[in-house]
Write a protein that holds these residues in place. Structure first.
Motif, PDB file in Angstrom:
ATOM      1  N   ASP A  48       0.825  -1.203   0.000  1.00 44.58           N
ATOM      2  CA  ASP A  48       0.000   0.000   0.000  1.00 44.58           C
ATOM      3  C   ASP A  48       0.860   1.254   0.000  1.00 44.58           C
ATOM      4  O   ASP A  48       0.399   2.322  -0.437  1.00 44.58           O
ATOM      5  N   LEU A  49       2.100   1.122   0.471  1.00 40.63           N
ATOM      6  CA  LEU A  49       3.014   2.260   0.514  1.00 40.63           C
ATOM      7  C   LEU A  49       4.444   1.755   0.654  1.00 40.63           C
ATOM      8  O   LEU A  49       4.673   0.679   1.228  1.00 40.63           O
ATOM      9  N   ILE A  50       5.396   2.531   0.147  1.00 44.96           N
ATOM     10  CA  ILE A  50       6.811   2.204   0.277  1.00 44.96           C
ATOM     11  C   ILE A  50       7.524   3.353   0.984  1.00 44.96           C
ATOM     12  O   ILE A  50       7.404   4.511   0.569  1.00 44.96           O
ATOM     13  N   ILE A  51       8.236   3.038   2.064  1.00 50.36           N
ATOM     14  CA  ILE A  51       9.147   3.996   2.705  1.00 50.36           C
ATOM     15  C   ILE A  51      10.517   3.744   2.095  1.00 50.36           C
ATOM     16  O   ILE A  51      11.071   2.656   2.227  1.00 50.36           O
ATOM     17  N   LEU A  52      11.070   4.748   1.416  1.00 47.93           N
ATOM     18  CA  LEU A  52      12.251   4.533   0.589  1.00 47.93           C
ATOM     19  C   LEU A  52      13.363   5.506   0.970  1.00 47.93           C
ATOM     20  O   LEU A  52      13.222   6.721   0.813  1.00 47.93           O
ATOM     21  N   ASP A  53      14.471   4.964   1.455  1.00 43.36           N
ATOM     22  CA  ASP A  53      15.616   5.808   1.795  1.00 43.36           C
ATOM     23  C   ASP A  53      16.309   6.288   0.519  1.00 43.36           C
ATOM     24  O   ASP A  53      16.351   5.571  -0.492  1.00 43.36           O
ATOM     25  N   LEU A  54      16.851   7.479   0.560  1.00 43.95           N
ATOM     26  CA  LEU A  54      17.532   8.039  -0.602  1.00 43.95           C
ATOM     27  C   LEU A  54      18.871   7.358  -0.855  1.00 43.95           C
ATOM     28  O   LEU A  54      19.194   6.969  -1.978  1.00 43.95           O
ATOM     29  N   MET A  55      19.673   7.202   0.208  1.00 50.49           N
ATOM     30  CA  MET A  55      21.029   6.665   0.071  1.00 50.49           C
ATOM     31  C   MET A  55      21.011   5.156   0.301  1.00 50.49           C
ATOM     32  O   MET A  55      20.991   4.687   1.440  1.00 50.49           O
ATOM     33  N   LEU A  56      21.025   4.399  -0.799  1.00 45.36           N
ATOM     34  CA  LEU A  56      20.972   2.945  -0.739  1.00 45.36           C
ATOM     35  C   LEU A  56      22.086   2.336  -1.580  1.00 45.36           C
ATOM     36  O   LEU A  56      22.487   2.921  -2.583  1.00 45.36           O
ATOM     37  N   PRO A  57      22.565   1.147  -1.202  1.00 50.37           N
ATOM     38  CA  PRO A  57      23.519   0.449  -2.070  1.00 50.37           C
ATOM     39  C   PRO A  57      22.825  -0.157  -3.286  1.00 50.37           C
ATOM     40  O   PRO A  57      21.622  -0.371  -3.286  1.00 50.37           O
ATOM     41  N   LYS A  58      23.598  -0.398  -4.341  1.00 46.89           N
ATOM     42  CA  LYS A  58      23.181  -1.060  -5.582  1.00 46.89           C
ATOM     43  C   LYS A  58      22.315  -0.179  -6.472  1.00 46.89           C
ATOM     44  O   LYS A  58      22.580  -0.035  -7.657  1.00 46.89           O
ATOM     45  N   MET A  59      21.247   0.374  -5.932  1.00 43.29           N
ATOM     46  CA  MET A  59      20.448   1.394  -6.629  1.00 43.29           C
ATOM     47  C   MET A  59      20.030   2.402  -5.578  1.00 43.29           C
ATOM     48  O   MET A  59      19.542   2.014  -4.515  1.00 43.29           O
ATOM     49  N   ASN A  60      20.220   3.694  -5.830  1.00 39.80           N
ATOM     50  CA  ASN A  60      19.793   4.661  -4.822  1.00 39.80           C
ATOM     51  C   ASN A  60      18.279   4.875  -4.892  1.00 39.80           C
ATOM     52  O   ASN A  60      17.600   4.381  -5.802  1.00 39.80           O
ATOM     53  N   GLY A  61      17.767   5.604  -3.921  1.00 37.21           N
ATOM     54  CA  GLY A  61      16.328   5.765  -3.823  1.00 37.21           C
ATOM     55  C   GLY A  61      15.708   6.419  -5.037  1.00 37.21           C
ATOM     56  O   GLY A  61      14.600   6.051  -5.459  1.00 37.21           O
ATOM     57  N   MET A  62      16.388   7.389  -5.631  1.00 38.29           N
ATOM     58  CA  MET A  62      15.843   8.049  -6.818  1.00 38.29           C
ATOM     59  C   MET A  62      15.791   7.095  -7.997  1.00 38.29           C
ATOM     60  O   MET A  62      14.824   7.106  -8.774  1.00 38.29           O
ATOM     61  N   GLU A  63      16.812   6.259  -8.139  1.00 37.03           N
ATOM     62  CA  GLU A  63      16.814   5.272  -9.216  1.00 37.03           C
ATOM     63  C   GLU A  63      15.702   4.249  -9.024  1.00 37.03           C
ATOM     64  O   GLU A  63      15.037   3.848  -9.990  1.00 37.03           O
ATOM     65  N   VAL A  64      15.487   3.828  -7.785  1.00 33.89           N
ATOM     66  CA  VAL A  64      14.399   2.891  -7.484  1.00 33.89           C
ATOM     67  C   VAL A  64      13.057   3.526  -7.829  1.00 33.89           C
ATOM     68  O   VAL A  64      12.213   2.923  -8.502  1.00 33.89           O
ATOM     69  N   CYS A  65      12.869   4.749  -7.368  1.00 31.77           N
ATOM     70  CA  CYS A  65      11.614   5.457  -7.604  1.00 31.77           C
ATOM     71  C   CYS A  65      11.361   5.636  -9.096  1.00 31.77           C
ATOM     72  O   CYS A  65      10.259   5.365  -9.598  1.00 31.77           O
ATOM     73  N   ASP A  66      12.371   6.061  -9.809  1.00 34.25           N
ATOM     74  CA  ASP A  66      12.242   6.270 -11.249  1.00 34.25           C
ATOM     75  C   ASP A  66      11.931   4.955 -11.964  1.00 34.25           C
ATOM     76  O   ASP A  66      11.088   4.907 -12.874  1.00 34.25           O
ATOM     77  N   TYR A  67      12.579   3.867 -11.561  1.00 25.95           N
ATOM     78  CA  TYR A  67      12.326   2.553 -12.168  1.00 25.95           C
ATOM     79  C   TYR A  67      10.873   2.137 -11.959  1.00 25.95           C
ATOM     80  O   TYR A  67      10.205   1.679 -12.904  1.00 25.95           O
TER      81      TYR A  67
END
Length: 230
Positions: A48-67
């Motif tokens: 229902d919702l994702i809490i997503l940190d900005l600074m992440l290994p492998k893919m950062n939060g912005m890359e995850v969000c954009d994907y």
């Protein structure tokens, strides 16, 4: 039915803290500790919702969000960042996040933001499905789609909700605080910069000339007004 939240952060103490408090508030939770794991889980499970940190290994939060947004996964996202820089907040919103919080934060504030996002998402799904026409813009609420001159335009969920709200109230001046209450469902004084960023994105997508807007007018000292173009 309990709502399910995916918590994505590489700092395990933060994941543990959020998991405990969300469960106390009646939510189900799942966890991911890097960006690739977050993408995999979000693509194959319902949240229902994702809490997503900005600074992440492998893919950062912005890359995850954009994907996720590129692959039409429109689960609401609350972005977390350890940086208190305006540019990071704006980039998070540009990548498709619905809201953001800067670390350190209180679990109470996180839960308040989550509930506000989910309330708004629920209101939107229950809203009337009649299409709206403003000039050359046609808004299809039931499909979360917008056509401009018969061309389908892509919006993030929050951009769409903001455009839909302004269109429903065309001709009326809407303050930033009112938009925070009605579109973001904040029942407290929020950061109105989030409104300005989304307005800027809308203008880039719907205006013939974004620097000289015809549809969304700024009413200095008051807010914004959407006007029909004849």
């Amino acid at each position: 039915m309990e709502q399910n939240v995916l918590i994505v952060d590489d700092e395990k103490p933060i994941v543990t803290l959020l998991t405990f408090n969300l469960k106390q508030a009646g939510f189900q939770t799942d966890q991911a500790f890097d960006g690739l794991a977050a993408v995999e889980k979000a693509a194959h499970n319902h949240y229902d919702l994702i809490i997503l940190d900005l600074m992440l290994p492998k893919m950062n939060g912005m890359e995850v969000c954009d994907y996720l947004r590129t692959h039409h996964i429109h689960t609401p996202i609350l972005m977390l960042t350890a940086k208190d820089e305006e540019s990071d907040k704006i980039l998070g919103l540009e990548s498709g996040a619905d809201d953001y919080l800067t670390k350190p934060f209180s679990p109470k504030e996180v839960i308040a933001r989550i509930k506000a996002i989910l309330r708004r998402a629920n209101k939107t799904t229950q809203s009337p499905t009649d299409k709206l026409r403003i000039g050359n813009i046609i808004i299809f609420p039931e499909r979360y789609e917008v056509e401009i001159n018969q061309v389908l335009i892509t919006f993030t969920r929050k951009e769409f909700e903001l455009l839909h709200y302004l269109a429903k109230h065309k001709g009326k001046v809407i303050s930033r605080d009112q938009l925070l209450r009605e579109v973001w469902d904040y029942d407290f004084a929020g950061d109105t910069r989030i409104v300005d960023v989304h307005i800027s994105h809308l203008r880039d997508k719907i205006e013939p000339h974004s620097k000289k807007p015809q549809y969304i007018k700024t009413i200095r000292g008051l807010g914004y007004k959407m006007e029909d173009i004849k």
